[in-house]
Design an enzyme around this catalytic site. Structure first.
Site, PDB file in Angstrom:
ATOM      1  N   GLY A  48      27.579  16.280  71.459  1.00 43.14           N
ATOM      2  CA  GLY A  48      28.289  17.522  71.157  1.00 43.14           C
ATOM      3  C   GLY A  48      29.040  17.955  72.398  1.00 43.14           C
ATOM      4  O   GLY A  48      28.700  18.955  73.029  1.00 43.14           O
ATOM      5  N   SER A  51      33.584  20.803  73.022  1.00 44.91           N
ATOM      6  CA  SER A  51      33.964  22.218  73.127  1.00 44.91           C
ATOM      7  C   SER A  51      32.785  23.041  73.613  1.00 44.91           C
ATOM      8  O   SER A  51      31.664  22.541  73.720  1.00 44.91           O
ATOM      9  CB  SER A  51      34.455  22.756  71.770  1.00 44.91           C
ATOM     10  OG  SER A  51      33.411  22.711  70.807  1.00 44.91           O
ATOM     11  N   TYR A 237      20.147  37.301  63.248  1.00 39.12           N
ATOM     12  CA  TYR A 237      20.137  36.077  64.052  1.00 39.12           C
ATOM     13  C   TYR A 237      18.703  35.585  64.260  1.00 39.12           C
ATOM     14  O   TYR A 237      18.245  34.710  63.541  1.00 39.12           O
ATOM     15  CB  TYR A 237      20.850  36.274  65.389  1.00 39.12           C
ATOM     16  CG  TYR A 237      21.270  34.949  65.995  1.00 39.12           C
ATOM     17  CD1 TYR A 237      22.587  34.522  65.940  1.00 39.12           C
ATOM     18  CD2 TYR A 237      20.340  34.089  66.590  1.00 39.12           C
ATOM     19  CE1 TYR A 237      22.979  33.285  66.455  1.00 39.12           C
ATOM     20  CE2 TYR A 237      20.710  32.855  67.089  1.00 39.12           C
ATOM     21  CZ  TYR A 237      22.031  32.462  67.030  1.00 39.12           C
ATOM     22  OH  TYR A 237      22.392  31.239  67.520  1.00 39.12           O
TER      23      TYR A 237
END
Length: 398
Positions: A48, A51, A237
């Protein structure tokens, strides 16, 4: 000649400016260089890497410690004037060009990181062309969908509440609309699917494959970036499906630690701070939290972009002597965000935000939008317009 236009649908960026992406990468490189060098790993695998935290990690280690890096990401290149690909495609190219100018290895794998085939391809490269061992493995993969590598079954994550619906304010950047949103509760299947996609299972599979292939150096470290947040965003969250996925990473870290015991390795969950990413813009209510938090932290001098945050984590904490840990052994560079005065001021500011003032100087809305735009190569500091054709972009060497 191509004309690059920013295109936002809701809070999702669709357009890309390849020249701006390159400049943004160079800006991050220059930031790391301005901080000087530090002792750290030399052979790094980042899963990953195109970005946000993954890219920032790659930049910090390459230009801070002189590390050779392998980056795995799933990105799309240019096909037509209306389909120029994804920002991460150009970020990877810009990083490779900058790293190779310094004499560093910067291998890009554009592939499905969840598949066994990709894992094997990376392992073969490490064995045959990367010195045989890696001393750091960073798992920073963000995806809303995952195919099980054994069964092929597709799983899709859900950003939902658990227990009771959550009602609160949100922002749509496309229309600059401030509105009230309701986040519905997740089913047990949606919770399980979110853990399957965003939890620690694939991190563990990577480490098992790398260990079995004997490509992990003695004393290897593997890290996974997490986020917990505060009481202000816990309902949607930490207390929601995303929180369940993050908790699974904690469990998998313990399993990976046992796996690495005989090579003196360690698995470390790093709880990072709130920053502007493609994901943070689409998490319900989170943009409102960010424009309040950023305003407070900017005034305190503690606000960070991903490169600022990651470089501090690596330089000062992971490979420095300023690490902070919680009772579960997780590294906690999010302490600046969770500072009691910062949270109190953020709460008070958010309570003042409404449809008339959310995009004024009261908040950090303009900063949030700028950082969001930077992710796609727009509104980048130091940007100089260039005449570029589609053929120029297709000719870039990946």
């Amino acid at each position: 000649m191509l004309e690059f236009k920013q295109n936002i649908r809701g809070n999702v960026a669709l357009g890309v400016n390849p020249i701006g992406c390159k400049q943004e990468v160079l800006n991050q490189v220059n930031y790391v260089k301005s901080n000087g060098t530090f002792d750290g790993p030399k052979k790094v695998l980042i899963i990953g890497a195109s970005s946000s935290y993954g890219l920032a990690t790659r930049i910090s280690l390459a230009f801070g410690t002189g590390a050779d890096t392998i980056g795995v990401s799933f990105e799309k290149g240019p096909k037509s004037a209306r389909s120029l690909g994804t920002p991460g495609w150009y970020n990877n190219i810009a990083f490779r060009e900058a790293a190779e100018k310094e004499g560093l290895v910067a291998k890009n794998f554009v592939a499905d990181a969840f598949s066994h085939e990709t894992k094997q391809d990376v392992i073969d490269y490490i064995k045959n062309e990367f010195g045989g061992k890696v001393d750091l493995v960073v798992y920073s993969l963000a995806s809303g969908r995952r195919n099980d590598p054994d069964t092929g079954e597709a799983y899709v994550s859900s950003i939902k509440a658990i227990g009771e619906p959550v009602v609160g304010p949100n922002i749509e950047m496309q229309t600059q609309n401030y509105y009230t949103q309701t986040l519905e509760t997740a089913t047990e299947e949606e919770i399980a699917n979110t853990v399957k996609v965003m939890g620690g299972e694939d991190w563990q599979l990577w480490m098992e494959a790398l260990k079995e292939a004997d490509v992990l150096a003695d004393g290897v470290l593997t890290t996974n970036y997490s986020y917990l947040g505060s009481e202000l965003n816990r309902p949607y969250y930490g207390g929601g499906t995303l929180g369940q996925a993050k908790a699974d990473c904690d469990v998998k870290a313990e399993t990976i630690n046992d796996l690495l015991a005989d090579v003196n390795g360690k698995a470390q969950v790093i709880v990072a701070t709130a920053v502007t990413t493609k994901a943070s813009s689409v998490i319900p209510f989170f943009p409102v939290y960010c424009i309040g938090l950023y305003k407070v932290m900017e005034e305190k001098g503690t606000h960070e972009t991903p490169i600022m945050h990651i470089d501090r984590i690596l330089r000062d904490m992971v490979y420095g002597d300023k690490a902070e840990y919680d009772e579960m052994g997780r590294m906690r560079p999010d302490s600046w965000e969770l500072d009691s005065d910062t949270q109190a001021k953020t709460k008070a500011l958010i309570e003042k935000i409404n449809a008339e003032n959310f995009n004024t100087d009261l908040t950090a809305y303009d900063l949030f939008v700028k950082e969001f735009s930077n992710l796609s190569g727009f509104d980048v500091d130091g940007y100089v317009e260039e005449e570029v054709t589609l053929e120029d972009l297709k000719a870039l060497e990946y």
